[in-house]
Design a protein around this motif. Structure first.
Motif, PDB file in Angstrom:
ATOM      1  N   ALA A 150       0.845  -1.189   0.000  1.00 54.65           N
ATOM      2  CA  ALA A 150       0.000   0.000   0.000  1.00 54.65           C
ATOM      3  C   ALA A 150       0.879   1.236   0.000  1.00 54.65           C
ATOM      4  N   GLU A 151       0.328   2.313  -0.536  1.00 55.19           N
ATOM      5  CA  GLU A 151       0.986   3.611  -0.497  1.00 55.19           C
ATOM      6  C   GLU A 151      -0.019   4.625   0.032  1.00 55.19           C
ATOM      7  N   THR A 152       0.347   5.341   1.085  1.00 54.29           N
ATOM      8  CA  THR A 152      -0.541   6.369   1.630  1.00 54.29           C
ATOM      9  C   THR A 152       0.226   7.659   1.803  1.00 54.29           C
ATOM     10  N   THR A 153      -0.472   8.761   1.621  1.00 52.05           N
ATOM     11  CA  THR A 153       0.150  10.067   1.844  1.00 52.05           C
ATOM     12  C   THR A 153      -0.901  11.060   2.287  1.00 52.05           C
ATOM     13  N   VAL A 154      -0.519  11.941   3.191  1.00 55.51           N
ATOM     14  CA  VAL A 154      -1.357  13.081   3.570  1.00 55.51           C
ATOM     15  C   VAL A 154      -0.421  14.253   3.793  1.00 55.51           C
ATOM     16  N   ARG A 155      -0.614  15.315   2.988  1.00 55.29           N
ATOM     17  CA  ARG A 155       0.308  16.446   3.000  1.00 55.29           C
ATOM     18  C   ARG A 155      -0.483  17.752   2.949  1.00 55.29           C
ATOM     19  N   SER A 156       0.002  18.742   3.678  1.00 53.61           N
ATOM     20  CA  SER A 156      -0.560  20.089   3.636  1.00 53.61           C
ATOM     21  C   SER A 156       0.432  21.018   4.336  1.00 53.61           C
ATOM     22  N   LEU A 157       0.007  22.261   4.567  1.00 53.66           N
ATOM     23  CA  LEU A 157       0.831  23.195   5.319  1.00 53.66           C
ATOM     24  C   LEU A 157       0.452  23.244   6.797  1.00 53.66           C
ATOM     25  N   GLY A 158      -0.391  22.320   7.248  1.00 52.47           N
ATOM     26  CA  GLY A 158      -0.720  22.237   8.660  1.00 52.47           C
ATOM     27  C   GLY A 158      -2.018  22.926   9.021  1.00 52.47           C
TER      28      GLY A 158
END
Length: 366
Positions: A150-158
């Motif tokens: 599996a590949e998971t990602t969660v990204r933002s500026l907070g």
């Protein structure tokens, strides 16, 4: 064993309490009897807004005999203290994530609950929603063959751009790993079972951040945790996963894909309860949308599942044991990053029993 709806008190009248109070009011197997907060006026305002009959401080609410289950929505640093007080008052506990700041604290909490004959459950309960439950069923049905990775990602500026009081997100027990990791890791455990070992690398981009919303807008606050985490997870059942949790990315991104021998499944955002759920079989040129069945009510599904469990003697799905394993996994990620080598996860856990597709928390069952 008692019967009828379970009396509930919500402790912590912060931002997330509004969603819990809204959702729980629609579940006939629970009765929200009280709201508690250090700021009693805030508790009273939340109680008025959701027609809850009683509000007060924590000790006063814990003394209400009809309250059987505490929903602990305090900040992470207070989770163990409030949960422990609830257990000593003879109340079952369901809390927001993480269950504790340290695995040892969670273990003591779960042991104390067991000694007292009480149940402990923990968020996230998003994995009980229609999207992730349908993903679990799709994998079990063999739509992608044998799971490989599996590949998971969660990204933002907070969260400081929108949250009215963001400083606690950057203290121990939070950060992108401890705040968002439980959603992705719980979903992965629901799909694959327990994590066996992890390897990780972390970074902290800035020593201070600036609040962009709320009464403290424009004020800086310290950052005490990593803000970019890359983890490699090996599961005891065989699959592996790579996961990124970041509050340093100008390009917001949420992704979750499960790769199998016969195809790939695009899984919904684990911080939601709905779809879409997409399948791409080997050799196909595009995705096919799979049907999504189940509940999309929102936060609180785990509370009603626990309430039914304490009446029937069954095991809750969003259990303390599951939350402990996720916490142990996050602690192993932190340890691996500091030592620069794989770290074993202390204990294993079975994946939670899937919900029947027609499971209905809005229909009385007690």
């Amino acid at each position: 064993m008692s019967s009828g709806p379970v009396g509930v008190a919500v402790v912590g009248a912060g931002v997330i309490s509004a969603e819990y109070l809204r959702t729980l009011s629609g579940f006939p197997d629970v009765r929200v009897l009280a709201v508690a907060d250090l700021d009693v006026r805030r508790a009273e305002a939340a109680a008025r807004a959701h027609d809850v009959p009683f509000a007060g401080d924590v000790d006063t609410v814990l003394a209400v005999p009809e309250v059987e289950l505490i929903v602990n929505l305090t900040v992470p640093a207070a989770h163990v203290e409030v949960a422990g007080a609830a257990l000593r008052a003879g109340k079952h506990v369901y809390g927001e994530k993480p269950i504790a700041l340290l695995p040892g604290e969670a273990e003591k909490l779960i042991d104390e609950a067991s000694e007292r004959g009480l149940l402990v459950g923990s968020a996230p309960d998003t994995f009980l929603g229609a999207g992730l439950q349908s993903a679990v069923r799709a994998v079990a049905a063999g739509h992608i063959g044998a799971p490989v990775a599996a590949e998971t990602t969660v990204r933002s500026l907070g969260p400081e751009g929108w949250h009215p009081d963001p400083a606690f997100f950057y203290q121990p027990g939070a950060g992108p790993l401890f705040d968002l990791g439980p959603y992705h890791l719980t979903a992965l455990v629901a799909l694959f079972g327990g994590v066996d070992r992890v390897a990780a690398s972390v970074r902290r981009a800035r020593e201070d951040r600036v609040a962009g919303a709320g009464p403290g807008a424009g004020q800086s606050f310290p950052v005490a945790v990593p803000t970019h985490v890359s983890a490699l997870l090996d599961f005891a059942s065989g699959p592996t996963a790579t996961s990124v949790f970041s509050w340093d990315s100008a390009r917001p991104q949420i992704g979750f894909e499960v790769i199998g021998t016969e195809g790939t499944l695009s899984v919904p955002d684990p911080n939601t309860f709905d779809g879409p759920l997409l399948l791409r079989p080997n050799g196909a040129s595009d995705w096919t949308e799979l049907p999504v069945r189940g509940r999309t009510d929102g936060r609180g599904l785990g509370v009603v599942d626990l309430a039914r469990a304490l009446r029937t003697g069954s095991a809750p799905r969003a259990s303390g044991a599951l939350a402990l394993h996720v916490l142990q996994t996050m602690a192993a990620v932190t340890d691996s990053a500091s030592r620069g080598e794989f770290t074993r996860v202390a204990a294993q856990v079975a994946p939670p029993t899937p919900l029947p597709a027609d499971w209905d928390p809005t229909s009385p069952a007690l």
